[in-house]
Design a protein around this motif. Structure first.
Motif, PDB file in Angstrom:
ATOM      1  N   LEU A  33       0.844  -1.199   0.000  1.00  0.00           N
ATOM      2  CA  LEU A  33       0.000   0.000   0.000  1.00  0.00           C
ATOM      3  C   LEU A  33       0.874   1.241   0.000  1.00  0.00           C
ATOM      4  O   LEU A  33       1.870   1.316   0.721  1.00  0.00           O
ATOM      5  CB  LEU A  33      -0.913  -0.035   1.222  1.00  0.00           C
ATOM      6  CG  LEU A  33      -1.904   1.112   1.441  1.00  0.00           C
ATOM      7  CD1 LEU A  33      -3.172   0.599   2.137  1.00  0.00           C
ATOM      8  CD2 LEU A  33      -1.273   2.210   2.310  1.00  0.00           C
ATOM      9  N   VAL A  34       0.495   2.211  -0.812  1.00  0.00           N
ATOM     10  CA  VAL A  34       1.175   3.499  -0.883  1.00  0.00           C
ATOM     11  C   VAL A  34       0.166   4.593  -0.556  1.00  0.00           C
ATOM     12  O   VAL A  34      -0.970   4.575  -1.055  1.00  0.00           O
ATOM     13  CB  VAL A  34       1.772   3.727  -2.293  1.00  0.00           C
ATOM     14  CG1 VAL A  34       2.254   5.166  -2.452  1.00  0.00           C
ATOM     15  CG2 VAL A  34       2.905   2.745  -2.546  1.00  0.00           C
ATOM     16  N   HIS A  35       0.565   5.533   0.282  1.00  0.00           N
ATOM     17  CA  HIS A  35      -0.315   6.641   0.653  1.00  0.00           C
ATOM     18  C   HIS A  35      -0.233   7.756  -0.386  1.00  0.00           C
ATOM     19  O   HIS A  35       0.851   8.140  -0.815  1.00  0.00           O
ATOM     20  CB  HIS A  35       0.075   7.198   2.027  1.00  0.00           C
ATOM     21  CG  HIS A  35      -0.099   6.219   3.139  1.00  0.00           C
ATOM     22  ND1 HIS A  35      -1.298   6.017   3.766  1.00  0.00           N
ATOM     23  CD2 HIS A  35       0.782   5.367   3.717  1.00  0.00           C
ATOM     24  CE1 HIS A  35      -1.158   5.086   4.693  1.00  0.00           C
ATOM     25  NE2 HIS A  35       0.097   4.677   4.679  1.00  0.00           N
ATOM     26  N   THR A  36      -1.392   8.256  -0.781  1.00  0.00           N
ATOM     27  CA  THR A  36      -1.430   9.417  -1.664  1.00  0.00           C
ATOM     28  C   THR A  36      -1.680  10.669  -0.834  1.00  0.00           C
ATOM     29  O   THR A  36      -2.147  10.598   0.313  1.00  0.00           O
ATOM     30  CB  THR A  36      -2.535   9.289  -2.726  1.00  0.00           C
ATOM     31  OG1 THR A  36      -3.812   9.299  -2.090  1.00  0.00           O
ATOM     32  CG2 THR A  36      -2.372   8.004  -3.522  1.00  0.00           C
ATOM     33  N   ASP A  37      -1.375  11.806  -1.417  1.00  0.00           N
ATOM     34  CA  ASP A  37      -1.601  13.096  -0.755  1.00  0.00           C
ATOM     35  C   ASP A  37      -3.104  13.362  -0.706  1.00  0.00           C
ATOM     36  O   ASP A  37      -3.754  13.483  -1.744  1.00  0.00           O
ATOM     37  CB  ASP A  37      -0.881  14.193  -1.529  1.00  0.00           C
ATOM     38  CG  ASP A  37      -1.054  15.568  -0.907  1.00  0.00           C
ATOM     39  OD1 ASP A  37      -1.635  15.660   0.193  1.00  0.00           O
ATOM     40  OD2 ASP A  37      -0.613  16.556  -1.531  1.00  0.00           O
ATOM     41  N   ILE A  38      -3.655  13.452   0.493  1.00  0.00           N
ATOM     42  CA  ILE A  38      -5.099  13.624   0.637  1.00  0.00           C
ATOM     43  C   ILE A  38      -5.543  15.053   0.334  1.00  0.00           C
ATOM     44  O   ILE A  38      -6.713  15.297   0.039  1.00  0.00           O
ATOM     45  CB  ILE A  38      -5.553  13.202   2.053  1.00  0.00           C
ATOM     46  CG1 ILE A  38      -7.066  12.966   2.100  1.00  0.00           C
ATOM     47  CG2 ILE A  38      -5.100  14.212   3.093  1.00  0.00           C
ATOM     48  CD1 ILE A  38      -7.558  12.349   3.394  1.00  0.00           C
ATOM     49  N   GLY A  39      -4.614  16.012   0.398  1.00  0.00           N
ATOM     50  CA  GLY A  39      -5.021  17.403   0.198  1.00  0.00           C
ATOM     51  C   GLY A  39      -5.877  17.854   1.366  1.00  0.00           C
ATOM     52  O   GLY A  39      -5.488  17.738   2.523  1.00  0.00           O
ATOM     53  N   THR A  40      -7.064  18.359   1.081  1.00  0.00           N
ATOM     54  CA  THR A  40      -7.999  18.773   2.124  1.00  0.00           C
ATOM     55  C   THR A  40      -8.820  17.577   2.571  1.00  0.00           C
ATOM     56  O   THR A  40      -9.481  16.926   1.760  1.00  0.00           O
ATOM     57  CB  THR A  40      -8.943  19.871   1.602  1.00  0.00           C
ATOM     58  OG1 THR A  40      -8.168  20.986   1.171  1.00  0.00           O
ATOM     59  CG2 THR A  40      -9.919  20.310   2.691  1.00  0.00           C
ATOM     60  N   ASP A  41      -8.764  17.271   3.860  1.00  0.00           N
ATOM     61  CA  ASP A  41      -9.520  16.132   4.394  1.00  0.00           C
ATOM     62  C   ASP A  41     -10.970  16.561   4.581  1.00  0.00           C
ATOM     63  O   ASP A  41     -11.352  17.082   5.630  1.00  0.00           O
ATOM     64  CB  ASP A  41      -8.917  15.674   5.724  1.00  0.00           C
ATOM     65  CG  ASP A  41      -9.649  14.468   6.308  1.00  0.00           C
ATOM     66  OD1 ASP A  41     -10.478  13.864   5.601  1.00  0.00           O
ATOM     67  OD2 ASP A  41      -9.389  14.138   7.486  1.00  0.00           O
ATOM     68  N   ALA A  42     -11.775  16.343   3.554  1.00  0.00           N
ATOM     69  CA  ALA A  42     -13.179  16.751   3.624  1.00  0.00           C
ATOM     70  C   ALA A  42     -14.008  15.941   2.646  1.00  0.00           C
ATOM     71  O   ALA A  42     -13.643  15.823   1.466  1.00  0.00           O
ATOM     72  CB  ALA A  42     -13.330  18.238   3.324  1.00  0.00           C
ATOM     73  N   HIS A  43     -15.120  15.389   3.127  1.00  0.00           N
ATOM     74  CA  HIS A  43     -16.092  14.752   2.244  1.00  0.00           C
ATOM     75  C   HIS A  43     -16.948  15.856   1.632  1.00  0.00           C
ATOM     76  O   HIS A  43     -18.113  16.045   1.970  1.00  0.00           O
ATOM     77  CB  HIS A  43     -16.955  13.753   3.029  1.00  0.00           C
ATOM     78  CG  HIS A  43     -16.214  12.530   3.450  1.00  0.00           C
ATOM     79  ND1 HIS A  43     -16.292  12.009   4.722  1.00  0.00           N
ATOM     80  CD2 HIS A  43     -15.370  11.717   2.758  1.00  0.00           C
ATOM     81  CE1 HIS A  43     -15.542  10.923   4.785  1.00  0.00           C
ATOM     82  NE2 HIS A  43     -14.966  10.734   3.622  1.00  0.00           N
ATOM     83  N   ARG A  44     -16.299  16.593   0.732  1.00  0.00           N
ATOM     84  CA  ARG A  44     -16.909  17.720   0.045  1.00  0.00           C
ATOM     85  C   ARG A  44     -16.532  17.593  -1.414  1.00  0.00           C
ATOM     86  O   ARG A  44     -15.400  17.244  -1.741  1.00  0.00           O
ATOM     87  CB  ARG A  44     -16.350  19.016   0.651  1.00  0.00           C
ATOM     88  CG  ARG A  44     -17.178  20.261   0.429  1.00  0.00           C
ATOM     89  CD  ARG A  44     -16.532  21.440   1.113  1.00  0.00           C
ATOM     90  NE  ARG A  44     -15.241  21.756   0.527  1.00  0.00           N
ATOM     91  CZ  ARG A  44     -14.118  21.924   1.237  1.00  0.00           C
ATOM     92  NH1 ARG A  44     -14.114  21.812   2.542  1.00  0.00           N
ATOM     93  NH2 ARG A  44     -12.977  22.196   0.618  1.00  0.00           N
ATOM     94  N   VAL A  45     -17.454  17.866  -2.312  1.00  0.00           N
ATOM     95  CA  VAL A  45     -17.245  17.543  -3.716  1.00  0.00           C
ATOM     96  C   VAL A  45     -15.959  18.151  -4.268  1.00  0.00           C
ATOM     97  O   VAL A  45     -15.169  17.457  -4.928  1.00  0.00           O
ATOM     98  CB  VAL A  45     -18.460  17.982  -4.570  1.00  0.00           C
ATOM     99  CG1 VAL A  45     -18.150  17.852  -6.059  1.00  0.00           C
ATOM    100  CG2 VAL A  45     -19.685  17.146  -4.213  1.00  0.00           C
ATOM    101  N   ASP A  46     -15.696  19.428  -4.023  1.00  0.00           N
ATOM    102  CA  ASP A  46     -14.498  20.047  -4.589  1.00  0.00           C
ATOM    103  C   ASP A  46     -13.230  19.390  -4.064  1.00  0.00           C
ATOM    104  O   ASP A  46     -12.281  19.131  -4.820  1.00  0.00           O
ATOM    105  CB  ASP A  46     -14.489  21.554  -4.335  1.00  0.00           C
ATOM    106  CG  ASP A  46     -14.475  21.901  -2.857  1.00  0.00           C
ATOM    107  OD1 ASP A  46     -14.995  21.114  -2.043  1.00  0.00           O
ATOM    108  OD2 ASP A  46     -13.959  22.984  -2.502  1.00  0.00           O
ATOM    109  N   ALA A  47     -13.206  19.093  -2.761  1.00  0.00           N
ATOM    110  CA  ALA A  47     -12.030  18.459  -2.168  1.00  0.00           C
ATOM    111  C   ALA A  47     -11.845  17.040  -2.699  1.00  0.00           C
ATOM    112  O   ALA A  47     -10.714  16.585  -2.935  1.00  0.00           O
ATOM    113  CB  ALA A  47     -12.164  18.439  -0.651  1.00  0.00           C
ATOM    114  N   LEU A  48     -12.938  16.317  -2.914  1.00  0.00           N
ATOM    115  CA  LEU A  48     -12.859  14.943  -3.407  1.00  0.00           C
ATOM    116  C   LEU A  48     -12.384  14.885  -4.854  1.00  0.00           C
ATOM    117  O   LEU A  48     -11.622  13.990  -5.236  1.00  0.00           O
ATOM    118  CB  LEU A  48     -14.219  14.260  -3.264  1.00  0.00           C
ATOM    119  CG  LEU A  48     -14.686  14.041  -1.821  1.00  0.00           C
ATOM    120  CD1 LEU A  48     -16.142  13.591  -1.797  1.00  0.00           C
ATOM    121  CD2 LEU A  48     -13.796  13.029  -1.105  1.00  0.00           C
TER     122      LEU A  48
END
Length: 238
Positions: A33-48
């Motif tokens: 498993l490799v971790h990707t950069d999550i950016g903004t941790d938010a279940h919000r359409v723009d962040a996803l």
């Protein structure tokens, strides 16, 4: 030896993967498993949409190739179905091109696993806010699955979801079940579920599909491996 590679956003429930690896009745299967950069941790359409962008996924591919992966799965539901069915297809197509390997995502893993079970109607018990949960409903419908009910829990961050334990997971599944559903889906790879699948299916009396469970199953499917595993639910022959 079969190695299935996973691109996992951030840090929440990634420990489900080594747990599942130990539970598989196949000592020759590895799940790097490799971790990707999550950016903004938010279940919000723009962040996803940003979380599931081509550049973020492509950044982790080489490490998985070096680990000997035979297939790669984007281990995220929300940052795949948020693109819609066509967009999610394009996402995994581009991932496959970057990796030079068969590729898929957790969203497609759910659609394929529902078909594997022969379930005609499903219920969705999601951690997400209601608007994001409805996008998963729409994705499944577009993929040919009838969704009889969809319940969102209003949780915005993967970090919070990752703190949930057995009691919260069972409560989520009970609240999201529906009498007409032939299976219940819990679509969040930030949610720990690998240790609770037997309890979930016993509690509900029907198959339960969870994000990390179906993600591993999908990777094995891509590699053309059929693996049984006690404790990983009906999907794995449990």
């Amino acid at each position: 030896m079969t190695a299935i590679g996973f691109l996992y956003p951030g840090h929440s429930a990634e420990d489900d993967y080594p747990r599942i690896e130990m539970m598989l009745a196949a000592p020759d299967v590895r799940l790097p498993l490799v971790h990707t950069d999550i950016g903004t941790d938010a279940h919000r359409v723009d962040a996803l949409l940003e979380m599931g962008s081509e550049d973020r996924l492509a950044a982790g591919v080489e490490e998985l190739r070096l680990a000997g992966a035979e297939a790669v799965v984007w281990a995220c539901t929300s940052a795949s179905f948020v693109f819609g069915l066509d967009g999610a297809h394009d996402q995994v197509r581009r991932l496959a091109l970057h990796a030079g390997l068969p590729a898929s995502s957790t969203s497609f893993a759910f659609a394929h696993a529902v078909r594997e079970l022969g379930a005609r109607r499903v219920a969705v018990a999601a951690t997400y806010p209601s608007d994001v949960a409805e996008l998963f409903h729409d994705f499944l419908k577009s993929a040919g699955t009838e969704v009889v009910s969809t319940r969102g829990s209003g949780i915005v961050t993967a970090a919070e979801v990752g703190t949930w334990g057995r009691a919260e997971v069972l409560a989520l599944a009970r609240a999201g079940d529906h009498p007409d559903a032939e299976a219940v889906l819990l679509p969040d790879t930030a949610l720990h579920t690998a240790a609770y699948l037997t309890d979930l299916e016993r509690e509900l009396g029907k198959p339960v599909l969870t994000a990390n469970q179906v993600t591993v199953w999908e990777g094995l499917r891509l590699a053309e491996r059929r693996v049984r595993a006690k404790g990983l639910g009906v999907l794995f022959g449990g």
